[in-house]
Motif scaffolding. Structure first.
Motif, PDB file in Angstrom:
ATOM      1  N   LEU A 126       0.831  -1.206   0.000  1.00 55.07           N
ATOM      2  CA  LEU A 126       0.000   0.000   0.000  1.00 55.07           C
ATOM      3  C   LEU A 126       0.865   1.255   0.000  1.00 55.07           C
ATOM      4  O   LEU A 126       0.567   2.224  -0.713  1.00 55.07           O
ATOM      5  N   ILE A 127       1.943   1.238   0.775  1.00 56.28           N
ATOM      6  CA  ILE A 127       2.864   2.375   0.795  1.00 56.28           C
ATOM      7  C   ILE A 127       3.464   2.604  -0.591  1.00 56.28           C
ATOM      8  O   ILE A 127       3.619   3.752  -1.036  1.00 56.28           O
ATOM      9  N   GLN A 128       3.785   1.528  -1.290  1.00 55.64           N
ATOM     10  CA  GLN A 128       4.326   1.650  -2.645  1.00 55.64           C
ATOM     11  C   GLN A 128       3.322   2.320  -3.575  1.00 55.64           C
ATOM     12  O   GLN A 128       3.695   3.127  -4.428  1.00 55.64           O
ATOM     13  N   ILE A 129       2.043   2.013  -3.408  1.00 54.68           N
ATOM     14  CA  ILE A 129       1.003   2.654  -4.220  1.00 54.68           C
ATOM     15  C   ILE A 129       0.977   4.160  -3.962  1.00 54.68           C
ATOM     16  O   ILE A 129       0.910   4.972  -4.889  1.00 54.68           O
ATOM     17  N   TYR A 130       1.044   4.536  -2.695  1.00 54.31           N
ATOM     18  CA  TYR A 130       1.069   5.960  -2.339  1.00 54.31           C
ATOM     19  C   TYR A 130       2.320   6.642  -2.879  1.00 54.31           C
ATOM     20  O   TYR A 130       2.271   7.796  -3.324  1.00 54.31           O
ATOM     21  N   LYS A 131       3.444   5.936  -2.845  1.00 49.62           N
ATOM     22  CA  LYS A 131       4.698   6.518  -3.328  1.00 49.62           C
ATOM     23  C   LYS A 131       4.643   6.764  -4.840  1.00 49.62           C
ATOM     24  O   LYS A 131       5.068   7.813  -5.332  1.00 49.62           O
ATOM     25  N   ILE A 132       4.125   5.808  -5.559  1.00 50.80           N
ATOM     26  CA  ILE A 132       3.983   5.973  -7.016  1.00 50.80           C
ATOM     27  C   ILE A 132       3.061   7.151  -7.319  1.00 50.80           C
ATOM     28  O   ILE A 132       3.336   7.965  -8.215  1.00 50.80           O
ATOM     29  N   ASN A 133       1.977   7.270  -6.562  1.00 50.16           N
ATOM     30  CA  ASN A 133       1.052   8.374  -6.741  1.00 50.16           C
ATOM     31  C   ASN A 133       1.724   9.716  -6.455  1.00 50.16           C
ATOM     32  O   ASN A 133       1.527  10.698  -7.184  1.00 50.16           O
ATOM     33  N   GLN A 134       2.555   9.760  -5.386  1.00 45.42           N
ATOM     34  CA  GLN A 134       3.277  10.985  -5.053  1.00 45.42           C
ATOM     35  C   GLN A 134       4.221  11.380  -6.169  1.00 45.42           C
ATOM     36  O   GLN A 134       4.323  12.546  -6.556  1.00 45.42           O
ATOM     37  N   GLU A 135       4.958  10.411  -6.706  1.00 42.23           N
ATOM     38  CA  GLU A 135       5.920  10.677  -7.771  1.00 42.23           C
ATOM     39  C   GLU A 135       5.220  11.153  -9.042  1.00 42.23           C
ATOM     40  O   GLU A 135       5.684  12.079  -9.713  1.00 42.23           O
ATOM     41  N   ASN A 136       4.089  10.526  -9.378  1.00 39.89           N
ATOM     42  CA  ASN A 136       3.339  10.923 -10.577  1.00 39.89           C
ATOM     43  C   ASN A 136       2.789  12.340 -10.438  1.00 39.89           C
ATOM     44  O   ASN A 136       2.819  13.130 -11.391  1.00 39.89           O
ATOM     45  N   LEU A 137       2.282  12.655  -9.233  1.00 37.39           N
ATOM     46  CA  LEU A 137       1.749  13.994  -9.001  1.00 37.39           C
ATOM     47  C   LEU A 137       2.857  15.034  -9.093  1.00 37.39           C
ATOM     48  O   LEU A 137       2.675  16.096  -9.705  1.00 37.39           O
ATOM     49  N   SER A 138       4.002  14.734  -8.482  1.00 33.47           N
ATOM     50  CA  SER A 138       5.126  15.667  -8.517  1.00 33.47           C
ATOM     51  C   SER A 138       5.592  15.905  -9.948  1.00 33.47           C
ATOM     52  O   SER A 138       5.865  17.047 -10.354  1.00 33.47           O
ATOM     53  N   PHE A 139       5.644  14.852 -10.736  1.00 38.45           N
ATOM     54  CA  PHE A 139       6.069  14.970 -12.137  1.00 38.45           C
ATOM     55  C   PHE A 139       5.057  15.787 -12.953  1.00 38.45           C
ATOM     56  O   PHE A 139       5.438  16.691 -13.714  1.00 38.45           O
ATOM     57  N   SER A 140       3.772  15.501 -12.764  1.00 42.40           N
ATOM     58  CA  SER A 140       2.733  16.212 -13.510  1.00 42.40           C
ATOM     59  C   SER A 140       2.696  17.695 -13.140  1.00 42.40           C
ATOM     60  O   SER A 140       2.526  18.562 -14.002  1.00 42.40           O
ATOM     61  N   LYS A 141       2.870  18.005 -11.848  1.00 38.26           N
ATOM     62  CA  LYS A 141       2.884  19.402 -11.419  1.00 38.26           C
ATOM     63  C   LYS A 141       4.080  20.143 -12.005  1.00 38.26           C
ATOM     64  O   LYS A 141       3.971  21.315 -12.386  1.00 38.26           O
ATOM     65  N   SER A 142       5.224  19.467 -12.073  1.00 39.46           N
ATOM     66  CA  SER A 142       6.415  20.116 -12.621  1.00 39.46           C
ATOM     67  C   SER A 142       6.220  20.470 -14.094  1.00 39.46           C
ATOM     68  O   SER A 142       6.667  21.517 -14.552  1.00 39.46           O
ATOM     69  N   ILE A 143       5.539  19.598 -14.821  1.00 39.79           N
ATOM     70  CA  ILE A 143       5.247  19.886 -16.236  1.00 39.79           C
ATOM     71  C   ILE A 143       4.285  21.070 -16.341  1.00 39.79           C
ATOM     72  O   ILE A 143       4.487  21.995 -17.137  1.00 39.79           O
ATOM     73  N   PHE A 144       3.229  21.029 -15.527  1.00 37.14           N
ATOM     74  CA  PHE A 144       2.228  22.087 -15.562  1.00 37.14           C
ATOM     75  C   PHE A 144       2.839  23.440 -15.196  1.00 37.14           C
ATOM     76  O   PHE A 144       2.557  24.462 -15.834  1.00 37.14           O
ATOM     77  N   LEU A 145       3.680  23.462 -14.163  1.00 38.11           N
ATOM     78  CA  LEU A 145       4.280  24.708 -13.685  1.00 38.11           C
ATOM     79  C   LEU A 145       5.566  25.071 -14.424  1.00 38.11           C
ATOM     80  O   LEU A 145       6.162  26.118 -14.146  1.00 38.11           O
TER      81      LEU A 145
END
Length: 306
Positions: free
Chosen positions: A57-76
């Motif tokens: 479950l922690i791995q799922i949250y970590k992948i989600n965190q990494e994807n969000l961080s990557f998507s935000k960096s592209i957007f910003l």
């Protein structure tokens, strides 16, 4: 006190263990003994049935965190910021937070072999005894006012922005902050924050510590069971302090055992239970996951936030 799990889905241990494929437990029984607290009760079966599914479950949250961080960096249109995945672990005194934290640290290190996994206890952010005595709150140690929450939030902010930090160290043997010693935290990939206050917020402050967490766990149990574990742990500490004059507990170890136990029960009722009911347990719903322990210290039910 009525337990409120309305924001959570309940999963029995029997169902929870089926959420992980059968693999090797990642550590030996001997290694497990070295990280288990004095009065805790955990074995390899618990690792397989409870903690390995939790790791998934922690791995799922970590992948989600990494994807969000990557998507935000592209957007910003900014570079991807490198920061640790922060896990908060809370619960009462004597409920087993330290064992869970050390076990997760070991399991994460062996799952993510190239990652640096650090663990910090919020005990290091308690004010020194001299400060508590000066402000007449030594008997309130562990309550919100006994922590330097500003320093703790500054530390979390540094971690969240990818900076290094030096933090105070606490010793249970001397029952105080260790003078002139610090723990240095440098570039962790995972950071585990363990303490009774990790979901609380500073007084008159709208920032919660939990705002900094990517995943959070509350370890729960009936308060009567926790009291029994607290007394058992206290007796174990007294046994260890018998021949250690430097230990804070040596004076209690010299007392008749029945008097020492009466003292410990009074401390539990007037300090730890009050703290649990007023300040610790009410923050339970801020966790992403609750591990509930039965009387034998075994996790019997898991609650996952909806």
């Amino acid at each position: 006190m009525t337990k409120d799990y309305t924001k959570f889905d309940s999963i029995s241990r029997a169902s929870w263990k089926e959420l992980h494929q059968k693999v090797k437990p990642l550590l030996t029984e001997e290694e497990l003994k070295t990280i288990t607290s004095l009065n805790d009760n955990i074995n390899i079966r618990d690792v397989m049935e409870v903690y390995l599914p939790l790791l998934n479950l922690i791995q799922i949250y970590k992948i989600n965190q990494e994807n969000l961080s990557f998507s935000k960096s592209i957007f910003l249109k900014k570079d991807v910021s490198i920061r640790p995945f922060i896990i908060g672990i809370s619960g009462s005194v004597a409920v087993g937070k330290s064992t869970t934290s050390r076990l997760l640290q070991l399991l994460l290190s062996r799952t993510f072999k190239s990652s640096k996994v650090e663990m910090v206890t919020t005990d290091g952010f308690l004010y020194p005894n001299s400060y508590l005595i000066e402000h007449n709150i030594l008997n309130r140690k562990g309550f919100p006012e006994s922590y330097d929450m500003e320093l703790l939030l500054q530390f979390l902010d540094k971690m969240k922005t990818g900076k290094d930090a030096e933090i105070p160290m606490y010793s249970h043997e001397i029952y105080d902050i260790i003078p002139d010693q610090c723990q240095v935290i440098e570039n962790p990939d995972f950071l585990i924050i363990e303490g009774i206050n990790v979901f609380q917020n500073p007084q008159n402050n709208r920032i919660y510590m939990s705002d900094y967490f990517d995943f959070s766990i509350y370890i729960d149990a009936d308060s009567n069971d926790i009291e029994e574990w607290y007394i058992q742990r206290f007796e174990r500490i007294l046994d260890l302090a018998k021949n250690d004059a430097s230990s804070f507990y040596s004076k209690y170890a010299k007392m008749p055992r029945d008097e020492a136990i009466i003292f410990a029960k009074d401390v539990w009722k007037t300090i730890n239970l009050e703290n649990l009911e007023k300040f610790i347990e009410p923050t339970r719903t801020r966790a992403d996951l609750i591990l509930h322990k039965a009387k034998d210290h075994k996790i019997d039910e898991i609650f996952v936030k909806r």
